[in-house]
Write a protein that holds these residues in place. Sequence first.
Motif, PDB file in Angstrom:
ATOM      1  N   ASP A   1      -1.733  20.962  12.005  1.00 27.03           N
ATOM      2  CA  ASP A   1      -2.859  21.772  12.528  1.00 27.03           C
ATOM      3  C   ASP A   1      -3.832  21.021  12.670  1.00 27.03           C
ATOM      4  O   ASP A   1      -4.626  21.289  13.847  1.00 27.03           O
ATOM      5  CB  ASP A   1      -3.055  22.882  11.457  1.00 27.03           C
ATOM      6  CG  ASP A   1      -1.647  23.879  11.391  1.00 27.03           C
ATOM      7  OD1 ASP A   1      -0.951  24.029  12.349  1.00 27.03           O
ATOM      8  OD2 ASP A   1      -1.548  24.509  10.170  1.00 27.03           O
ATOM      9  N   VAL A   2      -4.440  20.162  11.956  1.00 27.65           N
ATOM     10  CA  VAL A   2      -5.451  19.532  12.094  1.00 27.65           C
ATOM     11  C   VAL A   2      -5.317  18.545  13.422  1.00 27.65           C
ATOM     12  O   VAL A   2      -6.264  18.193  14.002  1.00 27.65           O
ATOM     13  CB  VAL A   2      -6.014  18.563  10.876  1.00 27.65           C
ATOM     14  CG1 VAL A   2      -7.263  17.844  11.124  1.00 27.65           C
ATOM     15  CG2 VAL A   2      -6.514  19.621   9.726  1.00 27.65           C
TER      16      VAL A   2
ATOM     17  N   VAL B   1       0.809  -1.165  -0.050  1.00 26.59           N
ATOM     18  CA  VAL B   1      -0.081   0.106  -0.094  1.00 26.59           C
ATOM     19  C   VAL B   1       0.875   1.183   0.041  1.00 26.59           C
ATOM     20  O   VAL B   1       1.480   1.431   1.012  1.00 26.59           O
ATOM     21  CB  VAL B   1      -0.973   0.071   1.261  1.00 26.59           C
ATOM     22  CG1 VAL B   1      -1.821   1.341   1.068  1.00 26.59           C
ATOM     23  CG2 VAL B   1      -1.852  -1.187   1.279  1.00 26.59           C
ATOM     24  N   GLU B   2       0.697   2.114  -1.096  1.00 24.91           N
ATOM     25  CA  GLU B   2       1.791   3.251  -1.274  1.00 24.91           C
ATOM     26  C   GLU B   2       0.878   4.404  -1.246  1.00 24.91           C
ATOM     27  O   GLU B   2      -0.175   4.635  -1.825  1.00 24.91           O
ATOM     28  CB  GLU B   2       2.475   3.324  -2.587  1.00 24.91           C
ATOM     29  CG  GLU B   2       3.295   4.196  -2.571  1.00 24.91           C
ATOM     30  CD  GLU B   2       3.077   5.273  -3.817  1.00 24.91           C
ATOM     31  OE1 GLU B   2       3.229   6.421  -3.863  1.00 24.91           O
ATOM     32  OE2 GLU B   2       2.858   4.629  -5.017  1.00 24.91           O
ATOM     33  N   PHE B   3       0.977   5.088  -0.001  1.00 26.89           N
ATOM     34  CA  PHE B   3       0.096   6.339   0.118  1.00 26.89           C
ATOM     35  C   PHE B   3       0.982   7.710   0.897  1.00 26.89           C
ATOM     36  O   PHE B   3       2.326   7.286   1.242  1.00 26.89           O
ATOM     37  CB  PHE B   3      -0.995   6.028   1.188  1.00 26.89           C
ATOM     38  CG  PHE B   3      -0.600   5.298   2.524  1.00 26.89           C
ATOM     39  CD1 PHE B   3      -0.842   6.334   3.880  1.00 26.89           C
ATOM     40  CD2 PHE B   3       0.061   4.158   2.706  1.00 26.89           C
ATOM     41  CE1 PHE B   3      -0.535   5.612   4.900  1.00 26.89           C
ATOM     42  CE2 PHE B   3       0.372   3.829   3.912  1.00 26.89           C
ATOM     43  CZ  PHE B   3       0.151   4.446   5.134  1.00 26.89           C
ATOM     44  N   VAL B   4       0.456   8.736   0.668  1.00 27.05           N
ATOM     45  CA  VAL B   4       1.115  10.056   1.023  1.00 27.05           C
ATOM     46  C   VAL B   4       2.002  10.618  -0.242  1.00 27.05           C
ATOM     47  O   VAL B   4       1.436  11.326  -0.863  1.00 27.05           O
ATOM     48  CB  VAL B   4       1.669  10.025   2.411  1.00 27.05           C
ATOM     49  CG1 VAL B   4       1.957  11.769   2.747  1.00 27.05           C
ATOM     50  CG2 VAL B   4       0.698   9.582   3.624  1.00 27.05           C
ATOM     51  N   SER B   5       3.072   9.893  -0.034  1.00 28.58           N
ATOM     52  CA  SER B   5       4.179  10.352  -1.181  1.00 28.58           C
ATOM     53  C   SER B   5       4.285  11.578  -1.618  1.00 28.58           C
ATOM     54  O   SER B   5       4.120  11.983  -2.796  1.00 28.58           O
ATOM     55  CB  SER B   5       4.088   9.263  -2.330  1.00 28.58           C
ATOM     56  OG  SER B   5       4.012   7.922  -1.894  1.00 28.58           O
TER      57      SER B   5
ATOM     58  N   MET C   1     -11.958  11.555   9.240  1.00 26.86           N
ATOM     59  CA  MET C   1     -11.634  11.319   7.939  1.00 26.86           C
ATOM     60  C   MET C   1     -11.838   9.932   7.208  1.00 26.86           C
ATOM     61  O   MET C   1     -12.128   9.888   5.839  1.00 26.86           O
ATOM     62  CB  MET C   1      -9.931  11.160   7.726  1.00 26.86           C
ATOM     63  CG  MET C   1      -9.248  12.531   8.223  1.00 26.86           C
ATOM     64  SD  MET C   1      -9.736  13.818   6.934  1.00 26.86           S
ATOM     65  CE  MET C   1      -9.205  15.439   7.962  1.00 26.86           C
ATOM     66  N   LEU C   2     -12.615   8.870   7.776  1.00 26.62           N
ATOM     67  CA  LEU C   2     -12.958   7.901   7.150  1.00 26.62           C
ATOM     68  C   LEU C   2     -14.410   7.763   7.356  1.00 26.62           C
ATOM     69  O   LEU C   2     -15.078   6.750   7.197  1.00 26.62           O
ATOM     70  CB  LEU C   2     -12.439   6.645   8.060  1.00 26.62           C
ATOM     71  CG  LEU C   2     -10.942   6.425   7.639  1.00 26.62           C
ATOM     72  CD1 LEU C   2     -10.231   5.443   8.840  1.00 26.62           C
ATOM     73  CD2 LEU C   2     -10.698   6.078   6.077  1.00 26.62           C
TER      74      LEU C   2
ATOM     75  N   TYR D   1      -3.280  16.171   2.657  1.00 26.98           N
ATOM     76  CA  TYR D   1      -2.835  14.818   2.718  1.00 26.98           C
ATOM     77  C   TYR D   1      -3.456  14.156   3.790  1.00 26.98           C
ATOM     78  O   TYR D   1      -3.116  12.968   4.070  1.00 26.98           O
ATOM     79  CB  TYR D   1      -1.495  14.948   2.946  1.00 26.98           C
ATOM     80  CG  TYR D   1      -0.746  15.121   1.482  1.00 26.98           C
ATOM     81  CD1 TYR D   1      -0.205  14.404   0.703  1.00 26.98           C
ATOM     82  CD2 TYR D   1      -0.252  16.798   1.421  1.00 26.98           C
ATOM     83  CE1 TYR D   1       0.141  14.542  -0.767  1.00 26.98           C
ATOM     84  CE2 TYR D   1       0.580  17.005  -0.096  1.00 26.98           C
ATOM     85  CZ  TYR D   1       0.691  16.280  -0.954  1.00 26.98           C
ATOM     86  OH  TYR D   1       1.194  16.194  -1.870  1.00 26.98           O
ATOM     87  N   THR D   2      -4.024  14.792   4.959  1.00 28.22           N
ATOM     88  CA  THR D   2      -4.451  14.022   6.008  1.00 28.22           C
ATOM     89  C   THR D   2      -5.455  12.611   5.610  1.00 28.22           C
ATOM     90  O   THR D   2      -5.256  11.931   6.216  1.00 28.22           O
ATOM     91  CB  THR D   2      -5.277  14.789   6.886  1.00 28.22           C
ATOM     92  OG1 THR D   2      -4.544  16.496   7.034  1.00 28.22           O
ATOM     93  CG2 THR D   2      -5.655  14.237   8.219  1.00 28.22           C
ATOM     94  N   ARG D   3      -6.278  13.174   4.636  1.00 27.79           N
ATOM     95  CA  ARG D   3      -7.235  11.996   4.460  1.00 27.79           C
ATOM     96  C   ARG D   3      -6.704  10.968   3.627  1.00 27.79           C
ATOM     97  O   ARG D   3      -6.900   9.751   4.219  1.00 27.79           O
ATOM     98  CB  ARG D   3      -8.595  12.712   3.750  1.00 27.79           C
ATOM     99  CG  ARG D   3      -9.478  11.700   3.401  1.00 27.79           C
ATOM    100  CD  ARG D   3     -10.700  12.356   2.604  1.00 27.79           C
ATOM    101  NE  ARG D   3     -11.946  11.595   2.509  1.00 27.79           N
ATOM    102  CZ  ARG D   3     -12.808  11.763   1.777  1.00 27.79           C
ATOM    103  NH1 ARG D   3     -12.775  12.911   0.934  1.00 27.79           N
ATOM    104  NH2 ARG D   3     -14.049  10.923   1.566  1.00 27.79           N
ATOM    105  N   GLY D   4      -5.735  11.073   2.903  1.00 26.52           N
ATOM    106  CA  GLY D   4      -5.118  10.095   2.029  1.00 26.52           C
ATOM    107  C   GLY D   4      -4.264   9.165   3.155  1.00 26.52           C
ATOM    108  O   GLY D   4      -4.128   8.067   2.871  1.00 26.52           O
TER     109      GLY D   4
END
Length: 572
Positions: free
Chosen positions: A406-407, A126-130, A420-421, A141-144
């Motif tokens: 910040d979030v 699983v590749e994410f953020v990046s 976020m989910l 980027y928080t949600r991803g």
Amino acid sequence: MNIFADVHTKICAAIASLQRDGHLPDTLDVAAVTAEPPKDPAYGDVTTNAALVIAPQDGRRAREIAQLLVPRLTDDQGVVSVDVAGPGFINLHLDPARWAPVLAAILEEGEAFGRSALGAGKKANVEFVSAYPTSPLTAAYTRGAVYGDALANLLGFVGYDVTREYYVNDGGAQVDVLARSVYLRYLEAHGRDVAFEDGTLPGDYLVPVGAALKAKVGDIYLDQSEAVWLAPVCAFAIDAMMARIREDLDALGIRMDLYFSEKSLDDAGRIEAALADLEAKGLIYEGVLDPPQGQSAERPERREQTLFRSTAHGDEADRPIRTADGGWTYFAPDIAYHFDKIDRGYDALYDVFGSDHGAYVRRVKAVVSALSNGRVPVEIKLVQLVRLADKGIPVRRAGGFVTLRDVVDRLGPDVTRFAMLSRKNDAALDLDLDAVLDQSRDNPVFAVQYAHVRALGIVERAERIAEPRPGDVAVLRGGAEWALVQKLAGWPRLVDIAARTAEPHRMAMYLTDLADLFHKAWPSGSNVPEVWLTEGADTPETWAKIDLARAVSIVISAGLGILGVNPARQMR
């Protein structure tokens, strides 16, 4: 134990028996047959679309097919009655005794209830953020980040050996821009006057990076040409920004297994190796692409290019892999990166992209298909933006941007992750920071955690009052608690669907519904065990309710764990 999977197996067995007896064709495709909870409990415990799936293949009306299936399904000892509804849905009413093993399985297996062997023996990446290491992680980027981590948890829950991976974009022009911007902050740290021209990064977040560079190297780069300092400053800046990104992800409870360098692909010759693989398959050629729709074919810039024949694997157009000056296109390192993943032996790939990468989906799928000879599936999951508000007012930061940190600092990691989910990844999400901190049952984040705390409290207080005894869940049939029993029975099915579709938001929605049923069934507050266990009420029914509360706490805890949320033990 998956009661719906068991019923599905019996439905398929009934279809097979009708085929053996010559009542249905031998060549039926039953892959689309389902067994699921009906939308309205009045219709029964399980509903199936079997007759509707079979009818177009058989040529008879669905209701006629359904009537053939009814006696075969009624033969099952655990089925009380079978009805045909609407155009041909079949509704099954189960013996209450069929549900008792579900509760027993939850109490025995604990948070392992619902696990499966779906991914057993398989490796998933699983590749994410990046994100580019040119700025702190923004709120976008928080949600991803949360989605990718929850997906990895979910795949692990069903048996996959999962690698969480961040692709570090440390090659190309963007990181050179970062290096030049850090050099300006380095000069500033030495007391020099600087100007941030177009094409540089003026953000204050680079001030400490420039100061750290000064502390490390002193004045050795002052008044030197770019050829002297660009490469070492670039490496220093990337390391500094990636350290900050790691800290931000850690604050959200995310720990990557691997940070993979884009630059390493070029250094190791992986781009050439990947293209050689494609060329050996006849998928690399020199050619001229048709102009984009609306452009004239007479334009002079149309020239021969090195192209990947991605249309052979489902793409809408072949893709250039070299620029006009002979350099690599943006797509070339991505080809090599997926080549490397396949080489590492993954059985399934998941790429989590922002919603602006929609046009990239087909070409990535095409290249993975080509490189793996169709063996390795790749899921490209697009994550829509989050629109942040605070008490209804859009959140903006003057002169800058709202960061992931910040979030998280405002909401905490658990609330951030659940919020976020709360919707599917490819649906827009409007998030009011004040609303998700509201401590009322109208707020799903609070309602789920409160249900967990209340359920634990019921069990703990009950066991202090009296010695636990066996309960009989069947006696709860018809009461408010029965909907809870049925909802808990659906947990393994929900896990399976969420894993197959790569949709961890389903867990959040399920937990919200489960918490709502729990609060409706037992609205009386913290003294529930005392009311139940008054003199003369220490009965199998009472202990069935207590077992049910324990099962609710177990499933909520397991679900929150998949989401990466710590289950609360007390409300503050």
